[in-house]
Design a protein around this motif. Structure first.
Motif, short mmCIF file in Angstrom:
data_model
loop_
_atom_site.label_atom_id
_atom_site.label_comp_id
_atom_site.label_asym_id
_atom_site.label_seq_id
_atom_site.Cartn_x
_atom_site.Cartn_y
_atom_site.Cartn_z
N UNK A 38 42.65 -19.20 -0.54
CA UNK A 38 44.08 -18.80 -0.87
C UNK A 38 44.14 -17.39 -0.43
N UNK A 39 42.81 -16.69 -0.06
CA UNK A 39 42.76 -15.34 -0.08
C UNK A 39 43.21 -14.44 -1.28
N UNK A 40 42.69 -15.04 -2.42
CA UNK A 40 42.77 -14.37 -3.70
C UNK A 40 42.01 -12.97 -3.95
N UNK A 41 42.65 -12.22 -4.66
CA UNK A 41 41.65 -11.13 -4.77
C UNK A 41 41.66 -10.86 -6.39
N UNK A 42 40.43 -10.57 -6.97
CA UNK A 42 40.09 -10.06 -8.31
C UNK A 42 40.59 -8.52 -8.47
N UNK A 43 41.11 -8.43 -9.79
CA UNK A 43 41.44 -7.14 -10.17
C UNK A 43 40.08 -6.81 -11.15
N UNK A 44 39.42 -5.97 -10.63
CA UNK A 44 38.06 -5.52 -11.60
C UNK A 44 38.46 -4.49 -12.31
N UNK A 45 38.11 -4.26 -13.67
CA UNK A 45 38.06 -2.92 -14.40
C UNK A 45 36.75 -2.50 -15.13
N UNK A 46 36.29 -1.23 -14.88
CA UNK A 46 35.08 -0.99 -15.52
C UNK A 46 35.29 0.60 -15.77
N UNK A 47 34.28 1.16 -16.17
CA UNK A 47 34.22 2.62 -16.55
C UNK A 47 34.75 3.51 -15.42
N UNK A 48 34.44 3.01 -14.22
CA UNK A 48 34.68 3.85 -13.04
C UNK A 48 36.23 3.80 -12.74
N UNK A 49 36.92 2.87 -13.38
CA UNK A 49 38.23 2.53 -13.10
C UNK A 49 38.54 1.20 -12.35
N UNK A 50 39.58 0.86 -11.72
CA UNK A 50 40.08 -0.37 -11.28
C UNK A 50 39.61 -0.50 -9.84
N UNK A 51 39.40 -1.52 -9.35
CA UNK A 51 39.05 -1.92 -8.26
C UNK A 51 39.45 -3.49 -7.48
N UNK A 52 40.00 -3.81 -6.55
CA UNK A 52 40.48 -5.03 -6.02
C UNK A 52 39.34 -5.51 -5.21
N UNK A 53 38.99 -6.71 -5.34
CA UNK A 53 37.79 -7.29 -4.70
C UNK A 53 38.23 -8.60 -4.23
N UNK A 54 37.98 -9.00 -2.81
CA UNK A 54 38.49 -10.28 -2.32
C UNK A 54 37.22 -11.25 -3.03
N UNK A 55 37.95 -12.17 -3.79
CA UNK A 55 37.16 -13.17 -4.54
C UNK A 55 35.76 -13.76 -4.09
N UNK A 74 39.91 -8.61 -14.62
CA UNK A 74 41.19 -8.58 -15.35
C UNK A 74 41.87 -9.46 -14.95
N UNK A 75 42.19 -9.82 -13.63
CA UNK A 75 43.14 -10.68 -13.24
C UNK A 75 42.96 -11.40 -11.66
N UNK A 76 43.33 -12.48 -11.34
CA UNK A 76 43.11 -12.84 -10.06
C UNK A 76 44.64 -13.03 -9.41
N UNK A 77 44.80 -12.62 -8.44
CA UNK A 77 46.15 -12.35 -7.60
C UNK A 77 46.08 -13.27 -6.55
N UNK A 78 47.18 -14.20 -6.45
CA UNK A 78 47.33 -14.95 -5.23
C UNK A 78 48.52 -14.39 -4.71
N UNK A 79 48.23 -14.41 -3.25
CA UNK A 79 49.60 -13.57 -2.60
C UNK A 79 50.73 -14.34 -2.38
N UNK A 80 51.80 -13.67 -1.83
CA UNK A 80 53.14 -14.15 -1.76
C UNK A 80 53.07 -15.52 -0.77
N UNK A 81 53.93 -16.49 -0.97
CA UNK A 81 53.76 -17.70 0.03
C UNK A 81 55.04 -17.55 0.71
N UNK A 82 54.81 -17.88 2.28
CA UNK A 82 55.69 -17.84 3.41
C UNK A 82 56.16 -19.14 3.18
N UNK A 83 57.35 -19.53 4.07
CA UNK A 83 57.77 -20.84 4.20
C UNK A 83 56.73 -21.70 5.03
#
Ligand SMILES: Cc1cc2nc3c(=O)[nH]c(=O)nc-3n(C[C@H](O)[C@H](O)[C@H](O)COP(=O)(O)OP(=O)(O)OC[C@H]3O[C@@H](n4cnc5c(N)ncnc54)[C@H](O)[C@@H]3O)c2cc1C
Length: 287
Positions: free
Chosen positions: A128-145, A164-173
């Protein structure tokens, strides 16, 4: 006697502070962690329960995509109609995890961070090409799952970081996805092979974009770009499926164990990639 400290922070920053200092483990659903603690495989001195942090349980729609809180149980995903419509493959993969009881707790972020090569939801969210939003002492980063697990049981997360969360991209037709696994029984078993396929079609039915991921055929779940490339431009005719099958098999680096030999896993990876692609294609044609 081993002392075990349990904390249930109500903000992400508090959770990061609680994780600092080492020997702490994040708790989401606990369906892996508690089993591992009971067996003595892991011995944390502190458990940091994420479930009281607002937003960590639930699904929200954002910019056409979906944001899944890291402690959201699989059962919640299966109840979310818009998510099921947009990402049926991701939801079916999450809903294959365990039993009804396990579904009431198990999260896809926990499935990902447990770093089992056979984790069911992981090939589906990679495809799905999801991204994990990771949080830590150095702040947030987005990482491909696919970059979270680095080896069986090991992740790329620093000790004070969590998903913190898993983000799934918008879905085209004309988009569709699917996940299939092979297990020795009909349920409650670990995948011998898993395959996730995510397709976007052109108006004429040709494959415009294809992402293929495999589980249980290497130390971590694999994104297989060659398998996606093998079907671009096709309408999933037999020749394209044969190329997909060959590319999936070529990417496998499995072990032999009591649930399947390496040769068996390689063959089944090709078969499941084909079948999942056909289902994803059908779904995309109807979307
Ligand atoms: C009976 C049974 C059947 C099962 N069947 C299946 C199956 O069919 N398929 C399958 O794939 N799995 C299966 N599992 C394994 C397990 O249910 C899944 O891996 C589940 O998704 C784990 O999620 P959880 O929320 O319970 O994670 P937890 O147990 O809470 O955590 C798992 C690991 O990830 C870490 N972690 C959790 N959340 C985060 C986060 N947000 N950030 C950083 N680290 C985190 C924890 O510290 C721990 O190391 C089964 C387990 C049981 C007990």
């Amino acid at each position: 006697m081993l002392q075990l400290d349990y904390v249930a922070p109500t903000t992400a920053d508090e959770a990061v502070r609680a994780l600092g200092g080492g020997q702490a483990k994040v708790l989401a659903g606990g369906t892996d962690l508690l089993v591992q603690m009971r067996s003595g495989r892991v011995r944390p001195q502190r458990i940091v329960d994420l479930k009281r942090i607002p937003g960590l349980i639930g699904v929200r729609e954002e910019a056409g995509g979906f944001v899944i809180g890291a402690a959201t149980p699989g059962a919640v995903l299966g109840e979310h109609k818009a998510l099921v419509k947009a990402w049926p493959g991701v939801v079916e993969a999450a809903n294959l995890i365990g039993s009804t009881q396990v579904q009431g707790r198990a999260s896809i972020a926990g499935n990902l961070c447990n770093a089992s090569p056979a984790a069911d939801s992981v090939p589906a969210i990679i495809a799905a090409r999801a991204v994990a939003v990771v949080i830590g002492a150095k702040g947030r980063r987005e990482v491909p799952v696919e970059a979270i697990a680095v080896a069986p049981g090991k992740t790329s997360l620093a000790p004070d970081e969590f998903v913190l969360e898993i983000r799934l991209p918008a879905r085209p037709a004309r988009a569709g996805d699917a996940y299939l696994r092979s297990i020795p029984r009909t349920e409650m078993d670990i995948a011998v092979v898993g395959a996730g396929v995510n397709l976007i079609l052109n108006p004429d039915g040709g494959v415009a974009e294809a992402h293929v991921a495999l589980g249980a055929v290497a130390p971590t779940a694999l994104l297989v770009p060659e398998a996606g490339a093998a079907i671009i431009g096709s309408k999933l005719d037999e020749a394209a499926l044969e190329r997909l099958d060959a590319a999936a098999r070529a990417a496998c680096r499995p072990i032999s164990d009591k649930r399947g030999t390496a040769d068996y896993r390689i063959k089944i990876a090709g078969v499941l990639a084909r079948r999942a692609a056909k289902i994803a294609y059908q779904r995309a044609s109807e979307a």
